[in-house]
Design a protein around this motif. Structure first.
Motif, PDB file in Angstrom:
ATOM      1  N   THR A  77      14.779 -52.112  31.685  1.00 53.67           N
ATOM      2  CA  THR A  77      13.270 -51.250  31.641  1.00 53.67           C
ATOM      3  C   THR A  77      12.181 -52.292  31.859  1.00 53.67           C
ATOM      4  OG1 THR A  77      13.610 -52.203  29.022  1.00 53.67           O
ATOM      5  CG2 THR A  77      14.265 -49.990  29.605  1.00 53.67           C
ATOM      6  N   THR A  78      12.588 -53.478  32.224  1.00 54.06           N
ATOM      7  CA  THR A  78      11.344 -54.263  32.429  1.00 54.06           C
ATOM      8  C   THR A  78      11.038 -54.084  34.027  1.00 54.06           C
ATOM      9  OG1 THR A  78      12.743 -56.370  33.353  1.00 54.06           O
ATOM     10  CG2 THR A  78      12.220 -56.245  30.924  1.00 54.06           C
ATOM     11  N   SER A  79      11.889 -53.214  34.656  1.00 51.92           N
ATOM     12  CA  SER A  79      11.493 -52.969  35.992  1.00 51.92           C
ATOM     13  C   SER A  79      10.942 -51.724  36.109  1.00 51.92           C
ATOM     14  CB  SER A  79      12.885 -53.011  36.918  1.00 51.92           C
ATOM     15  OG  SER A  79      13.604 -51.832  36.427  1.00 51.92           O
ATOM     16  N   VAL A  80      10.179 -51.327  35.131  1.00 51.63           N
ATOM     17  CA  VAL A  80       9.525 -49.730  35.138  1.00 51.63           C
ATOM     18  C   VAL A  80       8.246 -50.220  36.200  1.00 51.63           C
ATOM     19  CG1 VAL A  80       7.674 -50.565  33.516  1.00 51.63           C
ATOM     20  CG2 VAL A  80       8.127 -48.083  33.850  1.00 51.63           C
ATOM     21  N   ASP A  81       8.341 -49.036  37.172  1.00 52.27           N
ATOM     22  CA  ASP A  81       7.236 -49.017  38.123  1.00 52.27           C
ATOM     23  C   ASP A  81       6.594 -47.639  37.958  1.00 52.27           C
ATOM     24  OD1 ASP A  81       5.780 -49.228  40.344  1.00 52.27           O
ATOM     25  OD2 ASP A  81       7.635 -49.478  41.954  1.00 52.27           O
ATOM     26  N   THR A  82       5.233 -48.142  37.571  1.00 49.68           N
ATOM     27  CA  THR A  82       4.199 -46.756  37.375  1.00 49.68           C
ATOM     28  C   THR A  82       3.280 -46.669  38.768  1.00 49.68           C
ATOM     29  OG1 THR A  82       2.447 -48.096  36.278  1.00 49.68           O
ATOM     30  CG2 THR A  82       4.118 -46.950  35.121  1.00 49.68           C
ATOM     31  N   GLY A  83       3.419 -47.824  39.661  1.00 47.76           N
ATOM     32  CA  GLY A  83       2.460 -48.058  40.670  1.00 47.76           C
ATOM     33  C   GLY A  83       1.133 -48.663  40.333  1.00 47.76           C
ATOM     34  N   PHE A  84       0.938 -48.927  39.312  1.00 49.94           N
ATOM     35  CA  PHE A  84      -0.119 -49.808  38.777  1.00 49.94           C
ATOM     36  C   PHE A  84       0.346 -51.154  37.799  1.00 49.94           C
ATOM     37  CE2 PHE A  84      -4.073 -49.789  35.921  1.00 49.94           C
ATOM     38  CZ  PHE A  84      -4.919 -50.397  36.956  1.00 49.94           C
ATOM     39  N   PRO A  85       0.131 -52.033  38.127  1.00 50.26           N
ATOM     40  CA  PRO A  85       0.743 -53.269  37.384  1.00 50.26           C
ATOM     41  C   PRO A  85       0.171 -53.197  36.171  1.00 50.26           C
ATOM     42  CG  PRO A  85       0.145 -54.002  39.652  1.00 50.26           C
ATOM     43  CD  PRO A  85      -0.511 -52.599  39.652  1.00 50.26           C
ATOM     44  N   VAL A  86      -0.940 -53.112  35.720  1.00 50.76           N
ATOM     45  CA  VAL A  86      -1.512 -53.005  34.228  1.00 50.76           C
ATOM     46  C   VAL A  86      -0.870 -51.933  33.601  1.00 50.76           C
ATOM     47  CG1 VAL A  86      -3.779 -52.586  33.168  1.00 50.76           C
ATOM     48  CG2 VAL A  86      -3.806 -53.763  35.130  1.00 50.76           C
ATOM     49  N   PHE A  87      -0.646 -50.843  34.199  1.00 51.87           N
ATOM     50  CA  PHE A  87      -0.010 -49.780  33.353  1.00 51.87           C
ATOM     51  C   PHE A  87       1.468 -50.103  33.247  1.00 51.87           C
ATOM     52  CE2 PHE A  87       1.209 -45.250  32.747  1.00 51.87           C
ATOM     53  CZ  PHE A  87       0.704 -45.083  31.478  1.00 51.87           C
ATOM     54  N   ASN A  88       2.112 -50.890  34.289  1.00 51.43           N
ATOM     55  CA  ASN A  88       3.637 -51.312  33.773  1.00 51.43           C
ATOM     56  C   ASN A  88       3.608 -52.332  32.536  1.00 51.43           C
ATOM     57  OD1 ASN A  88       4.192 -50.312  36.349  1.00 51.43           O
ATOM     58  ND2 ASN A  88       4.206 -52.269  37.479  1.00 51.43           N
ATOM     59  N   GLY A  89       2.602 -53.167  32.475  1.00 50.03           N
ATOM     60  CA  GLY A  89       2.642 -53.758  31.141  1.00 50.03           C
ATOM     61  C   GLY A  89       2.435 -52.994  30.080  1.00 50.03           C
ATOM     62  N   HIS A  90       1.689 -52.073  30.202  1.00 48.57           N
ATOM     63  CA  HIS A  90       1.311 -51.309  29.025  1.00 48.57           C
ATOM     64  C   HIS A  90       2.591 -50.409  28.491  1.00 48.57           C
ATOM     65  CE1 HIS A  90      -1.141 -48.696  26.435  1.00 48.57           C
ATOM     66  NE2 HIS A  90      -0.937 -47.837  27.101  1.00 48.57           N
ATOM     67  N   ILE A  91       3.329 -49.845  29.245  1.00 52.48           N
ATOM     68  CA  ILE A  91       4.677 -49.115  29.462  1.00 52.48           C
ATOM     69  C   ILE A  91       5.570 -50.058  28.666  1.00 52.48           C
ATOM     70  CG2 ILE A  91       6.464 -47.962  30.290  1.00 52.48           C
ATOM     71  CD1 ILE A  91       4.056 -46.166  30.215  1.00 52.48           C
ATOM     72  N   GLN A  92       5.662 -51.476  28.840  1.00 50.11           N
ATOM     73  CA  GLN A  92       6.592 -52.258  28.526  1.00 50.11           C
ATOM     74  C   GLN A  92       6.057 -52.817  26.985  1.00 50.11           C
ATOM     75  OE1 GLN A  92       8.343 -55.359  31.059  1.00 50.11           O
ATOM     76  NE2 GLN A  92       6.908 -54.224  32.630  1.00 50.11           N
ATOM     77  N   GLY A  93       5.059 -52.350  26.638  1.00 45.70           N
ATOM     78  CA  GLY A  93       4.717 -52.719  25.188  1.00 45.70           C
ATOM     79  C   GLY A  93       5.330 -52.200  23.959  1.00 45.70           C
ATOM     80  N   ALA A  94       5.162 -52.557  22.859  1.00 41.68           N
ATOM     81  CA  ALA A  94       5.525 -52.268  21.641  1.00 41.68           C
ATOM     82  C   ALA A  94       5.549 -50.833  21.377  1.00 41.68           C
ATOM     83  CB  ALA A  94       5.241 -53.040  20.417  1.00 41.68           C
ATOM     84  N   ASP A  95       4.380 -50.146  21.804  1.00 46.07           N
ATOM     85  CA  ASP A  95       4.071 -48.759  21.535  1.00 46.07           C
ATOM     86  C   ASP A  95       4.918 -47.724  22.489  1.00 46.07           C
ATOM     87  OD1 ASP A  95       2.130 -49.155  19.847  1.00 46.07           O
ATOM     88  OD2 ASP A  95       0.631 -49.396  21.126  1.00 46.07           O
ATOM     89  N   PHE A  96       5.658 -48.457  23.439  1.00 47.17           N
ATOM     90  CA  PHE A  96       6.171 -47.588  24.132  1.00 47.17           C
ATOM     91  C   PHE A  96       7.700 -47.977  24.383  1.00 47.17           C
ATOM     92  CE2 PHE A  96       2.084 -46.804  25.401  1.00 47.17           C
ATOM     93  CZ  PHE A  96       1.940 -45.321  25.234  1.00 47.17           C
ATOM     94  N   LEU A  97       8.037 -49.014  25.495  1.00 47.36           N
ATOM     95  CA  LEU A  97       9.463 -49.409  25.546  1.00 47.36           C
ATOM     96  C   LEU A  97       9.715 -50.626  24.931  1.00 47.36           C
ATOM     97  CD1 LEU A  97       9.846 -48.531  29.415  1.00 47.36           C
ATOM     98  CD2 LEU A  97      10.831 -47.228  27.489  1.00 47.36           C
ATOM     99  N   ASP A  98       8.759 -51.338  24.582  1.00 43.12           N
ATOM    100  CA  ASP A  98       9.063 -52.414  23.861  1.00 43.12           C
ATOM    101  C   ASP A  98      10.159 -53.427  24.423  1.00 43.12           C
ATOM    102  OD1 ASP A  98       8.748 -54.875  22.130  1.00 43.12           O
ATOM    103  OD2 ASP A  98       9.651 -53.590  20.399  1.00 43.12           O
TER     104      ASP A  98
END
Length: 192
Positions: A77-98
């Protein structure tokens, strides 16, 4: 006695030829360079956002004669690719994938349903953020053939399912950001 030995040999050969050949289960290793789980959801009703995971591993076992199989997939799940690095970090945060606490998501099949020679459905358990829920992947395409470059048997498939983010403790901003998430996986695997 010699006629008896010849007759026995002929009968044994005839039995061996007429007996059905039982294929053993075949194990295929996920090709991480051609396997990408993608996910899409409604973003405030404005658009359908599409992202993917870049690192996936696992195995698929098929017994074509018995029409059974199993699927065991691990998604980094750390390999999530949204196409936007800032959003990749957001998706990896505790509110989403943690991803700090849960760096992988897994799918382990409980049943593979065949129609004819091809799997059409894979039932199993999906684990995201330590929460496990049953899901059914609908197989929309399946091919088994020799890989043209690797000269080994290979399989490829596409499958899809829909989950709810809130079921996996990843529901921030729902329902404004869609709770329904469509998961599509393109998978290729090479026979071990």
């Amino acid at each position: 006695m010699n006629k008896f030995v010849k007759l026995s040999a002929v009968l044994a050969l005839a039995t061996a030829v007429s007996a059905p050949a039982f294929a053993a289960p075949e194990t295929y290793v996920i090709d991480g360079s051609h396997t990408f789980p993608r996910f899409s959801y409604s973003h405030f009703g404005l658009s359908k956002q599409l992202s993917r995971f870049d690192k996936t591993s696992g195995t698929i076992v098929l017994d074509k004669e018995a029409k059974t199989g199993s699927v065991d997939i691990v998604i980094d799940t750390t390999s999530v690719d949204t196409g936007f690095p800032v959003f990749n970090g957001h998706i990896q945060g505790a509110d989403f994938l943690d991803t700090t606490a849960f760096p992988t998501a897994t799918f382990k099949s409980t049943k593979v349903v065949f129609k004819g020679d091809a799997p059409t459905e894979v039932q199993g358990d999906l684990t995201i953020k330590g929460v496990t829920k049953p899901v059914t992947l609908t197989v929309t395409s399946f091919v088994a053939m020799p890989h043209p470059m690797l000269q080994k048997d290979a399989i490829g498939a596409n499958a899809t399912t829909v989950i709810k983010r809130t079921d996996f403790n990843a529901g921030k901003y729902a329902p404004n950001v869609g709770d329904d998430v469509t998961i599509d996986i393109a998978v290729e695997a090479i026979k071990q």
